[in-house]
Design a protein around this motif. Structure first.
Motif, PDB file in Angstrom:
ATOM      1  N   MET A  33     -27.506 -34.675   3.683  1.00  0.00           N
ATOM      2  CA  MET A  33     -27.522 -34.482   2.261  1.00  0.00           C
ATOM      3  C   MET A  33     -26.140 -34.851   1.723  1.00  0.00           C
ATOM      4  O   MET A  33     -25.129 -34.495   2.319  1.00  0.00           O
ATOM      5  N   SER A  34     -26.096 -35.485   0.608  1.00  0.00           N
ATOM      6  CA  SER A  34     -24.832 -35.908   0.000  1.00  0.00           C
ATOM      7  C   SER A  34     -24.740 -35.357  -1.417  1.00  0.00           C
ATOM      8  O   SER A  34     -25.671 -35.489  -2.211  1.00  0.00           O
ATOM      9  N   VAL A  35     -23.602 -34.716  -1.714  1.00  0.00           N
ATOM     10  CA  VAL A  35     -23.359 -34.186  -3.047  1.00  0.00           C
ATOM     11  C   VAL A  35     -21.981 -34.673  -3.487  1.00  0.00           C
ATOM     12  O   VAL A  35     -20.972 -34.371  -2.847  1.00  0.00           O
ATOM     13  N   LYS A  36     -21.947 -35.462  -4.553  1.00  0.00           N
ATOM     14  CA  LYS A  36     -20.699 -36.001  -5.104  1.00  0.00           C
ATOM     15  C   LYS A  36     -19.840 -36.663  -4.015  1.00  0.00           C
ATOM     16  O   LYS A  36     -18.645 -36.435  -3.912  1.00  0.00           O
ATOM     17  N   GLY A  37     -20.484 -37.426  -3.157  1.00  0.00           N
ATOM     18  CA  GLY A  37     -19.766 -38.160  -2.124  1.00  0.00           C
ATOM     19  C   GLY A  37     -19.460 -37.371  -0.863  1.00  0.00           C
ATOM     20  O   GLY A  37     -18.985 -37.926   0.120  1.00  0.00           O
ATOM     21  N   ASN A  38     -19.706 -36.083  -0.874  1.00  0.00           N
ATOM     22  CA  ASN A  38     -19.498 -35.258   0.322  1.00  0.00           C
ATOM     23  C   ASN A  38     -20.809 -35.133   1.084  1.00  0.00           C
ATOM     24  O   ASN A  38     -21.854 -34.843   0.495  1.00  0.00           O
ATOM     25  N   VAL A  39     -20.757 -35.337   2.395  1.00  0.00           N
ATOM     26  CA  VAL A  39     -21.951 -35.266   3.222  1.00  0.00           C
ATOM     27  C   VAL A  39     -22.038 -33.879   3.861  1.00  0.00           C
ATOM     28  O   VAL A  39     -21.069 -33.387   4.445  1.00  0.00           O
ATOM     29  N   TYR A  40     -23.192 -33.246   3.705  1.00  0.00           N
ATOM     30  CA  TYR A  40     -23.441 -31.925   4.271  1.00  0.00           C
ATOM     31  C   TYR A  40     -24.646 -31.996   5.201  1.00  0.00           C
ATOM     32  O   TYR A  40     -25.619 -32.684   4.914  1.00  0.00           O
ATOM     33  N   THR A  41     -24.556 -31.277   6.294  1.00  0.00           N
ATOM     34  CA  THR A  41     -25.687 -31.167   7.212  1.00  0.00           C
ATOM     35  C   THR A  41     -26.358 -29.826   6.960  1.00  0.00           C
ATOM     36  O   THR A  41     -25.698 -28.785   6.986  1.00  0.00           O
ATOM     37  N   ILE A  42     -27.651 -29.859   6.742  1.00  0.00           N
ATOM     38  CA  ILE A  42     -28.413 -28.640   6.456  1.00  0.00           C
ATOM     39  C   ILE A  42     -29.475 -28.484   7.533  1.00  0.00           C
ATOM     40  O   ILE A  42     -30.172 -29.441   7.891  1.00  0.00           O
ATOM     41  N   GLU A  43     -29.572 -27.277   8.049  1.00  0.00           N
ATOM     42  CA  GLU A  43     -30.590 -26.978   9.056  1.00  0.00           C
ATOM     43  C   GLU A  43     -31.425 -25.820   8.539  1.00  0.00           C
ATOM     44  O   GLU A  43     -30.913 -24.725   8.305  1.00  0.00           O
ATOM     45  N   LEU A  44     -32.701 -26.063   8.321  1.00  0.00           N
ATOM     46  CA  LEU A  44     -33.611 -25.023   7.847  1.00  0.00           C
ATOM     47  C   LEU A  44     -34.280 -24.382   9.062  1.00  0.00           C
ATOM     48  O   LEU A  44     -34.845 -25.066   9.905  1.00  0.00           O
ATOM     49  N   ARG A  45     -34.195 -23.069   9.130  1.00  0.00           N
ATOM     50  CA  ARG A  45     -34.761 -22.353  10.271  1.00  0.00           C
ATOM     51  C   ARG A  45     -35.564 -21.167   9.748  1.00  0.00           C
ATOM     52  O   ARG A  45     -35.089 -20.422   8.902  1.00  0.00           O
ATOM     53  N   ASP A  46     -36.745 -20.994  10.300  1.00  0.00           N
ATOM     54  CA  ASP A  46     -37.537 -19.836   9.919  1.00  0.00           C
ATOM     55  C   ASP A  46     -37.457 -18.787  11.032  1.00  0.00           C
ATOM     56  O   ASP A  46     -36.755 -18.964  12.031  1.00  0.00           O
ATOM     57  N   ALA A  47     -38.170 -17.697  10.850  1.00  0.00           N
ATOM     58  CA  ALA A  47     -38.142 -16.598  11.825  1.00  0.00           C
ATOM     59  C   ALA A  47     -38.641 -17.060  13.194  1.00  0.00           C
ATOM     60  O   ALA A  47     -38.151 -16.604  14.232  1.00  0.00           O
ATOM     61  N   PHE A  48     -39.587 -17.985  13.226  1.00  0.00           N
ATOM     62  CA  PHE A  48     -40.114 -18.492  14.494  1.00  0.00           C
ATOM     63  C   PHE A  48     -39.038 -19.245  15.270  1.00  0.00           C
ATOM     64  O   PHE A  48     -38.893 -19.073  16.469  1.00  0.00           O
ATOM     65  N   ASP A  49     -38.257 -20.074  14.581  1.00  0.00           N
ATOM     66  CA  ASP A  49     -37.161 -20.805  15.226  1.00  0.00           C
ATOM     67  C   ASP A  49     -36.140 -19.831  15.813  1.00  0.00           C
ATOM     68  O   ASP A  49     -35.639 -20.023  16.921  1.00  0.00           O
ATOM     69  N   GLN A  50     -35.814 -18.775  15.085  1.00  0.00           N
ATOM     70  CA  GLN A  50     -34.855 -17.790  15.562  1.00  0.00           C
ATOM     71  C   GLN A  50     -35.398 -17.049  16.782  1.00  0.00           C
ATOM     72  O   GLN A  50     -34.658 -16.773  17.719  1.00  0.00           O
ATOM     73  N   LEU A  51     -36.684 -16.734  16.776  1.00  0.00           N
ATOM     74  CA  LEU A  51     -37.300 -16.071  17.922  1.00  0.00           C
ATOM     75  C   LEU A  51     -37.252 -16.969  19.153  1.00  0.00           C
ATOM     76  O   LEU A  51     -36.937 -16.514  20.254  1.00  0.00           O
ATOM     77  N   LEU A  52     -37.534 -18.249  18.990  1.00  0.00           N
ATOM     78  CA  LEU A  52     -37.463 -19.181  20.120  1.00  0.00           C
ATOM     79  C   LEU A  52     -36.058 -19.234  20.696  1.00  0.00           C
ATOM     80  O   LEU A  52     -35.871 -19.284  21.905  1.00  0.00           O
ATOM     81  N   ASP A  53     -35.043 -19.208  19.846  1.00  0.00           N
ATOM     82  CA  ASP A  53     -33.657 -19.193  20.320  1.00  0.00           C
ATOM     83  C   ASP A  53     -33.364 -17.924  21.106  1.00  0.00           C
ATOM     84  O   ASP A  53     -32.705 -17.956  22.135  1.00  0.00           O
TER      85      ASP A  53
END
Length: 103
Positions: A1-21
């Motif tokens: 994702m890019s906002v005003k020339g800055n690149v950001y990495t976003i990771e969306l995780r739900d409760a299932f992803d956290q349980l797997l971890d």
């Protein structure tokens, strides 16, 4: 994702992803699990391995009865068994150390 020339990495995780971890089942994980702990409280019906024994991944380690069901606890990896933390007939709690692997 890019906002005003800055690149950001976003990771969306739900409760299932956290349980797997938490269960060490996240995709791409390369950690070596050296301890197998009880996923739930129950009664140890049988221990199928012994210290010094070499096991393959998914080989049965022990049988745990929980909520009137028999659950086969399988090896998460290939390796040599260092120690067994329970004996047949033990009533155990969740997270009790069942099996420890040698490095």
């Amino acid at each position: 994702m890019s906002v005003k020339g800055n690149v950001y990495t976003i990771e969306l995780r739900d409760a299932f992803d956290q349980l797997l971890d938490q269960l060490s089942m996240g995709a791409g994980k390369t950690t070596v699990q050296s301890k197998v702990k009880a996923p739930m409280p129950g009664l140890v019906l049988d221990v199928l391995v012994a210290p010094g024994q070499v096991v393959a991944k998914d080989e049965p380690l022990l049988i745990l009865e929980a909520m009137k069901m028999e659950n086969v606890i399988k090896s998460p990896r290939e390796g040599e068994i260092k120690s067994i933390g329970v004996v047949k007939g033990n009533a155990i709690e969740k997270n009790t150390l069942l099996v420890e692997f040698a490095n």
